[in-house]
Design an enzyme around this catalytic site. Structure first.
Site, short mmCIF file in Angstrom:
data_model
loop_
_atom_site.label_atom_id
_atom_site.label_comp_id
_atom_site.label_asym_id
_atom_site.label_seq_id
_atom_site.Cartn_x
_atom_site.Cartn_y
_atom_site.Cartn_z
N SER A 140 81.01 72.98 -35.61
CA SER A 140 80.82 73.30 -36.86
C SER A 140 81.17 74.66 -37.33
O SER A 140 80.94 75.57 -36.50
CB SER A 140 79.43 72.87 -37.32
OG SER A 140 79.26 73.23 -39.00
N TYR A 153 70.62 74.06 -36.41
CA TYR A 153 72.16 73.44 -36.34
C TYR A 153 73.18 74.62 -35.80
O TYR A 153 74.11 74.17 -35.06
CB TYR A 153 72.34 72.86 -37.63
CG TYR A 153 73.75 72.28 -37.77
CD1 TYR A 153 73.80 70.84 -37.35
CD2 TYR A 153 74.82 72.75 -38.52
CE1 TYR A 153 74.78 70.06 -37.34
CE2 TYR A 153 75.98 72.15 -38.63
CZ TYR A 153 76.07 70.73 -38.09
OH TYR A 153 77.15 69.90 -38.32
P1 NAP Z 1 77.30 61.29 -40.25
O1 NAP Z 1 78.08 60.48 -41.28
O2 NAP Z 1 75.92 61.41 -40.61
O3 NAP Z 1 77.21 60.35 -38.97
C1 NAP Z 1 76.61 60.53 -37.78
C2 NAP Z 1 76.97 59.83 -36.73
O4 NAP Z 1 76.23 60.26 -35.59
C3 NAP Z 1 76.47 58.28 -36.96
O5 NAP Z 1 77.38 57.35 -36.34
C4 NAP Z 1 75.49 58.18 -36.17
O6 NAP Z 1 74.92 56.80 -35.76
C5 NAP Z 1 75.57 58.99 -34.94
N1 NAP Z 1 74.45 59.60 -34.36
C6 NAP Z 1 73.26 60.36 -34.78
N2 NAP Z 1 72.43 60.77 -33.99
C7 NAP Z 1 72.90 60.03 -32.93
C8 NAP Z 1 72.34 60.09 -31.45
N3 NAP Z 1 71.19 60.55 -31.11
N4 NAP Z 1 73.02 59.36 -30.52
C9 NAP Z 1 73.99 58.79 -30.92
N5 NAP Z 1 74.55 58.85 -32.05
C10 NAP Z 1 74.05 59.38 -33.08
O7 NAP Z 1 77.97 62.48 -39.77
P2 NAP Z 1 79.26 63.16 -39.91
O8 NAP Z 1 79.25 64.22 -41.09
O9 NAP Z 1 80.24 62.18 -39.73
O10 NAP Z 1 79.38 64.27 -38.64
C11 NAP Z 1 79.85 63.93 -37.52
C12 NAP Z 1 80.05 65.27 -36.31
O11 NAP Z 1 80.50 66.50 -37.26
C13 NAP Z 1 78.39 65.96 -36.34
O12 NAP Z 1 78.64 66.36 -35.05
C14 NAP Z 1 78.59 67.14 -37.39
O13 NAP Z 1 77.62 67.91 -36.89
C15 NAP Z 1 79.83 67.49 -37.22
N6 NAP Z 1 79.98 68.11 -38.60
C16 NAP Z 1 80.28 67.52 -39.84
C17 NAP Z 1 80.26 68.34 -41.03
C18 NAP Z 1 80.38 67.60 -42.52
O14 NAP Z 1 80.65 68.33 -43.22
N7 NAP Z 1 80.25 66.40 -42.49
C19 NAP Z 1 80.66 69.69 -41.02
C20 NAP Z 1 80.74 70.09 -39.60
C21 NAP Z 1 80.36 69.66 -38.51
P3 NAP Z 1 74.07 55.86 -36.71
O15 NAP Z 1 75.00 55.30 -37.80
O16 NAP Z 1 73.41 54.76 -35.77
O17 NAP Z 1 72.98 56.36 -37.25
#
Ligand code: NAP
Length: 242
Positions: A140, A153
């Site tokens: 991130s 985070y």
């Molecule tokens: P999201 O929409 O909240 O989805 C999170 C995913 O992670 C879901 O599939 C969830 O599964 C899974 N998950 C959560 N805890 C878990 C665990 N303990 N074991 C296995 N799976 C788990 O998040 P996202 O925005 O797509 O983020 C994906 C990645 O990108 C993350 O690492 C996040 O930190 C990073 N990121 C996101 C952003 C952003 O702006 N969105 C920015 C920077 C970095 P369930 O559906 O079963 O809950």
């Protein structure tokens, strides 16, 4: 029979990565923690692209669960191989540091840092024996710049950036690349509480990103064109930080 294991793949960025890697011909192992309904939807969309799609439900922060699923799958499927690993599972538990509870501190660290270790060690062990593999860690902007309200985070993502660089140097000789992708604001459930209209002016491109725009960079790091790229962090943030 090449597989890509994507953690946190039921929704958001992980789901977009699964679909993009399926387009590249990879069979996909879809990890998630609890949302069966969304995981099945991702599975159907991947299958519709004509490749295998396996659901693998486990909590990346639980070593016993990871061993039971990932290590066992590798041992029981000698005719197949996980040649791509995308460590994408992650959560936010934001607060100013003095108010972060020990539970919220550890949950974020456990999922991002311990989860990376538990999953990656099994997959990289198998990649080492095959002298081939691609690891992509989704980190991130917060782990590069540090963001107030996100010390837990930021610390977890910063740790994975350092681990990416260290592991890349360990395994480069065996034909394995290890890179990280650092998104800025991306439109997913994780950012549903952050109003794009209020924050987009901070972004030089004046908008939030789409999950598919992160998936495209992951596809580059998995594909042939990045064969000499390792230990790098590529930002996908609309120019927010460089
Ligand atoms: P999201 O929409 O909240 O989805 C999170 C995913 O992670 C879901 O599939 C969830 O599964 C899974 N998950 C959560 N805890 C878990 C665990 N303990 N074991 C296995 N799976 C788990 O998040 P996202 O925005 O797509 O983020 C994906 C990645 O990108 C993350 O690492 C996040 O930190 C990073 N990121 C996101 C952003 C952003 O702006 N969105 C920015 C920077 C970095 P369930 O559906 O079963 O809950």
């Amino acid at each position: 029979m090449e597989y890509a294991l994507v953690t946190g793949a039921s929704r958001g960025i992980g789901k977009a990565i699964c679909l993009r890697l399926a387009d590249m011909g990879y069979n996909i192992i879809i990890n998630y923690m609890s949302n069966d309904e969304e995981a099945k939807k991702t599975q159907e969309l991947v299958k519709a692209k004509g490749v295998d799609a396996i659901l693998m439900k486990f909590d990346v922060s639980n070593q016993a669960e990871v061993d039971a699923h990932v290590e066992n799958w590798i041992n029981e499927n000698k005719d197949k191989s996980i040649s791509v690993l995308v460590n994408n599972a992650g959560i936010r538990k934001d607060n100013i540091m003095v108010f972060i509870s020990p539970e919220d501190w550890h949950r974020v660290m456990d999922i991002t840092v311990d989860g990376f270790y538990y999953v990656t060690r099994h997959v990289v062990k198998s990649m080492l024996s095959k002298r081939k593999g691609r690891v992509v860690n989704i980190v991130s902007l917060s782990g590069l710049k540090g963001l107030p309200g996100q010390t837990n985070y930021s610390a977890s993502k910063g740790a994975i950036i350092a681990a990416t660089k260290a592991l890349a140097q360990e395994v480069g000789k065996r034909g394995i690349t290890v890179n990280a992708v650092a998104p800025g604001f991306i439109k997913t459930d994780m950012t549903h509480d952050i109003n794009e209209a209020d924050y987009k002016a901070m972004v030089p491109m004046n908008r939030f990103g789409e999950p598919e725009e992160v998936a495209g960079v992951v596809a580059f790091l998995v594909g042939k064109d990045s064969s000499y790229v390792t230990g790098q962090v590529i930002s996908v943030n609309g120019g927010l930080y460089s």
